[in-house]
Design an enzyme around this catalytic site. Structure first.
Site, mmCIF file in Angstrom:
data_model
loop_
_atom_site.group_PDB
_atom_site.id
_atom_site.type_symbol
_atom_site.label_atom_id
_atom_site.label_comp_id
_atom_site.label_asym_id
_atom_site.label_seq_id
_atom_site.Cartn_x
_atom_site.Cartn_y
_atom_site.Cartn_z
ATOM 1 N N ASP A 67 2.764 61.716 51.837
ATOM 2 C CA ASP A 67 2.520 60.629 51.137
ATOM 3 C C ASP A 67 1.939 61.144 49.495
ATOM 4 O O ASP A 67 1.349 62.190 49.465
ATOM 5 C CB ASP A 67 1.474 59.703 51.408
ATOM 6 C CG ASP A 67 1.800 58.844 52.611
ATOM 7 O OD1 ASP A 67 3.027 59.100 53.061
ATOM 8 O OD2 ASP A 67 1.250 58.329 53.041
ATOM 9 N N HIS A 105 -0.204 64.806 53.164
ATOM 10 C CA HIS A 105 -0.101 64.522 51.824
ATOM 11 C C HIS A 105 0.704 65.672 50.920
ATOM 12 O O HIS A 105 0.297 66.748 51.318
ATOM 13 C CB HIS A 105 -1.177 64.091 51.277
ATOM 14 C CG HIS A 105 -1.736 62.889 51.989
ATOM 15 N ND1 HIS A 105 -2.275 62.684 53.141
ATOM 16 C CD2 HIS A 105 -1.743 61.345 51.556
ATOM 17 C CE1 HIS A 105 -2.687 61.490 53.715
ATOM 18 N NE2 HIS A 105 -2.419 60.686 52.555
#
Length: 281
Positions: A102, A247
């Site tokens: 992400d 992430h």
């Protein structure tokens, strides 16, 4: 693990353009010599999940512009069922798992994660923020070139439950637009920042042709807990159908970069098939 040599939509566009150019030249010559007209062969590819080989050509936003500029008019997104909960697992038989990243793309961390995925011929999902794409279009193009699935993660990563419907639409729509402008295809998946979903997010996502995707295992890399902790979270949470959240932006992600170099070969050696979802679950 068997390499998947299937082309992405963008490779198909490139191949089609080359084939049409060749067919045009052949047709002109044939008209002068024998009156014959060449016909470009069309190829189709099944966009199912599986490992993806590295792209030989270096992606560039410049090469993409003619494709997006001269393509067919933008089609309206297909209307989807409005869901009340996001997907948290992937379907399919066997020991299948999915890695997701992400908040990117980020030039300091995303290339290293892509390098590791390419080394092991693994595809993943990247939920990108529009404001990051604008500054790093070449990384988004590389994701598409190497067979990864690009999802919508809003423009500025806001808490959607605090926004009005018009603001949510803008966050989602602008991001889908910049993704399409970069490599010619609108995203089919959406992930709410912070995992905070509401009715408007589900409804607007469906209107834009996107399915909601959450996760099963959180690596907690956003807390910067240490590389060993991130690896442990993935290894202990590994199971068929699991979706892993990591992430590649939003802070110092050097631990995430080091962690994937450790847990990815471990998962593969343990018999897991790291994949991406089909175009429609």
């Amino acid at each position: 693990m068997q390499k998947d040599q299937l082309p992405t939509r963008r490779r198909m566009l490139l191949a089609g353009a080359a084939a049409l150019g060749a067919a045009g030249a052949a047709g002109a010559a044939g008209a002068l010599l024998a009156g014959g007209v060449g016909e470009a062969a069309r190829t189709t590819a099944d966009p199912v999940a599986g490992p993806q080989a590295r792209q030989a050509l270096k992606p560039s936003a410049f090469r993409l512009q003619p494709l997006t500029g001269y393509g067919p008019p933008r089609a309206a997104p297909r209307k989807l069922k409005v869901r009340k909960e996001p997907f948290v697992r992937i379907s399919g038989h066997g020991r299948r798992m999915m890695l997701t990243f992400d908040d990117g793309p980020n030039p300091n961390y995303t290339p290293h994660i892509l390098d590791t995925l390419a080394k092991y011929h693994v595809r993943a999902m990247f939920f990108v923020c529009g404001e990051c794409v604008v500054e790093n279009r070449e990384l988004l193009a590389r994701m598409a070139d190497e067979g990864h699935v690009v999802g919508n993660h809003t423009w500025t990563h806001p808490l959607l439950t605090t926004l009005g419907r018009r603001e949510i639409r803008s966050e989602m729509e602008r991001t889908s637009d910049v993704i399409e402008d970069t490599y010619g295809e609108r995203p089919q998946w959406f992930r709410a920042p912070y995992g905070a979903w509401n009715r408007a997010a589900f409804e607007l996502g469906a209107q834009m042709g996107m399915e909601p995707m959450a996760w099963t295992v959180d690596t907690t890399d956003w807390t910067v807990p240490g590389t060993d902790t991130i690896v442990e979270q993935v290894v202990q949470g590994a199971a068929p159908g699991v979706v892993v959240l990591s992430h590649d932006a939003g802070g110092d992600r050097s631990q995430s970069v080091r962690a994937i170099r450790e847990y990815l070969p471990y998962l593969l050696d343990s018999g897991y098939h790291l994949t991406v979802p089909p175009r429609r679950m």
